[in-house]
Design an enzyme around this catalytic site. Structure first.
Site, mmCIF file in Angstrom:
data_model
loop_
_atom_site.group_PDB
_atom_site.id
_atom_site.type_symbol
_atom_site.label_atom_id
_atom_site.label_comp_id
_atom_site.label_asym_id
_atom_site.label_seq_id
_atom_site.Cartn_x
_atom_site.Cartn_y
_atom_site.Cartn_z
ATOM 1 N N LYS A 121 42.456 45.744 45.585
ATOM 2 C CA LYS A 121 43.709 45.017 45.895
ATOM 3 C C LYS A 121 44.164 44.186 44.695
ATOM 4 O O LYS A 121 45.359 43.937 44.522
ATOM 5 C CB LYS A 121 43.558 44.182 47.171
ATOM 6 C CG LYS A 121 42.604 42.996 47.087
ATOM 7 C CD LYS A 121 43.243 41.729 46.590
ATOM 8 C CE LYS A 121 42.196 40.695 46.254
ATOM 9 N NZ LYS A 121 42.726 39.492 45.626
ATOM 10 N N THR A 177 47.929 39.094 48.420
ATOM 11 C CA THR A 177 48.026 39.030 46.956
ATOM 12 C C THR A 177 49.266 39.731 46.402
ATOM 13 O O THR A 177 49.699 39.423 45.295
ATOM 14 C CB THR A 177 46.753 39.593 46.284
ATOM 15 O OG1 THR A 177 46.243 40.651 47.055
ATOM 16 C CG2 THR A 177 45.691 38.560 46.161
HETATM 17 O O1 13P Z 1 41.266 37.210 46.253
HETATM 18 C C1 13P Z 1 42.143 36.402 46.389
HETATM 19 C C2 13P Z 1 42.798 36.147 47.680
HETATM 20 O O2 13P Z 1 42.165 36.819 48.717
HETATM 21 C C3 13P Z 1 42.634 35.645 45.220
HETATM 22 O O3 13P Z 1 43.596 36.404 44.588
HETATM 23 P P1 13P Z 1 43.916 36.181 43.035
HETATM 24 O O4 13P Z 1 42.589 36.333 42.314
HETATM 25 O O5 13P Z 1 44.894 37.244 42.693
HETATM 26 O O6 13P Z 1 44.453 34.810 42.892
#
Ligand code: 13P
Ligand code: NAI
Length: 332
Positions: free
Chosen positions: A191, A248
């Protein structure tokens, strides 16, 4: 099944934003909790200020939270360890730790070079250790504040996944137990890559339709890989996959999304990374994920496009054009 009987003490290994938030949650759930930071000066500063100024500024760390740079001290008497260092540093950090209790990995990524998922890294370093993953749509800041959130604890060890989910849930944090750690790990790692793609199309002004298509087709390629590695497609449709993609790929607070956004606006990767003191897992994971997929004969066109953009072989508009011109096919 492990002889796991519940949690009185939790050791959180890694004092970034997510380790700090999980330590606060463990404390809230009633566990005596220690947070291990690898840098003694940082541990000292956090103890003195009762704040993680580098990664979670403004969030009070209560006096009951033990903060230490001594791994023996952090892990002494722990019933559960939460391993929350970035994926690319997990293998390097494990030899610094003494014997571990049953452990959950909360990092999301694929290791550069070895192409291992976090649980594979842990299993290689600590064979036979009861282990699982904790993963879901969870921005650290919101979990630290006690805002409502859900995630999964996935493990082949039934006692561990059920015990840990029950013991770490409380108030605003709801954990579901799950028996497909591979599906959960693949979803969590991939993701981040799709979030870079989503940010890039928005940054390049390619529109909301493009983002929705990317996220949905991203989900399809993640599911293909999860199944090829022994996981299940339905796991990818749950919190650790679709749930985290929703967060995200739409939430402006995502580091992966914002990095993609800046790339789409024409900024250079090195310049974006130079401004950050926190990890953007999708950058190292994209090529590793692609190579892992290739090794099992799975095509991941969006991941390939992200790797091309990150490694300077293509710009965002060119990468999207290439995706749009792939041969037409049946959706599933
Ligand atoms: O894993 C995350 C939210 O579930 C954090 O996302 P980011 O690392 O893109 O900030
Ligand atoms: N921040 C979030 O909202 C969430 C993060 N995660 C995942 O948790 C993991 C950790 O992320 P964050 O806590 O956000 O990190 P962060 O970006 O807040 O902090 C970086 C962390 O990495 C550590 N670190 C840096 N270099 C290291 C090295 N060489 N060896 C060991 N540790 C090193 C730092 O000490 C710090 O603890 C990542 O895999 C991330 O994807 C998962 C869910 C939510």
């Amino acid at each position: 099944m492990s002889p796991f009987h519940g949690i009185g003490r939790v050791a959180v290994i890694g004092a970034g934003a997510w380790g700090t938030a999980l330590a606060l949650q463990a404390l809230r759930a009633g566990a005596a909790t220690a947070l291990w930071a690898r840098d003694p000066d940082r541990a000292l500063a956090m103890r003195a200020a009762r704040e993680n100024a580098a990664h979670l500024p403004g969030q009070l760390l209560p006096a009951e939270l033990r903060i230490t740079a001594d791994a023996e001290e952090a892990l002494e008497g722990a019933d559960l360890a939460l391993l929350v260092v970035p994926c690319q540093h997990l293998a390097g950090m494990l030899p610094r730790l003494p014997a571990l209790p049953p452990s959950l990995v909360a990092a999301k990524g694929v290791e550069h070079g070895t192409l291992r998922l976090p649980l594979e890294i842990l299993a290689d370093a600590r064979p036979g250790l009861p282990a699982g993953v904790l993963s879901g749509p969870n921005f650290a800041r919101e979990v630290a504040q006690g805002l409502p959130a859900a995630a999964v604890v996935a493990s082949l060890d039934e006692a561990l996944r059920q015990g840990a989910a029950a013991s770490l849930s409380s108030g605003g944090f709801r954990l579901y137990d799950h028996d497909d750690p591979v599906g959960a790990e693949v979803g969590g790692a991939a993701k981040n890559v799709i979030a870079i793609a989503a940010g890039a199309v928005i940054g390049a002004g390619l529109g909301e339709n493009a983002r929705a298509a990317l996220v949905t087709r991203g989900l399809a390629e993640i599911a293909r890989l999860a199944v090829a590695l022994g996981g299940r497609a339905e796991t990818v449709a749950g919190l650790s996959g679709l749930g985290d993609l929703l967060l995200t790929c739409t939430g402006g607070s995502s580091r992966n999304f914002s990095l993609g956004l800046a790339l789409g606006q024409g900024r250079h990767l090195a310049a974006i990374l130079a401004e950050r003191n926190s990890v953007t897992e999708g950058v190292a994971t994209a090529p590793a994920l692609l190579a892992r997929a290739a090794a099992v004969g799975v095509e991941m066109p969006i991941t390939a496009a992200v790797a091309d953009v990150l490694e300077g072989r293509m710009d965002v508009v060119g990468a999207v054009e290439q995706l749009m011109n792939r041969p037409l096919r049946q959706e599933v």
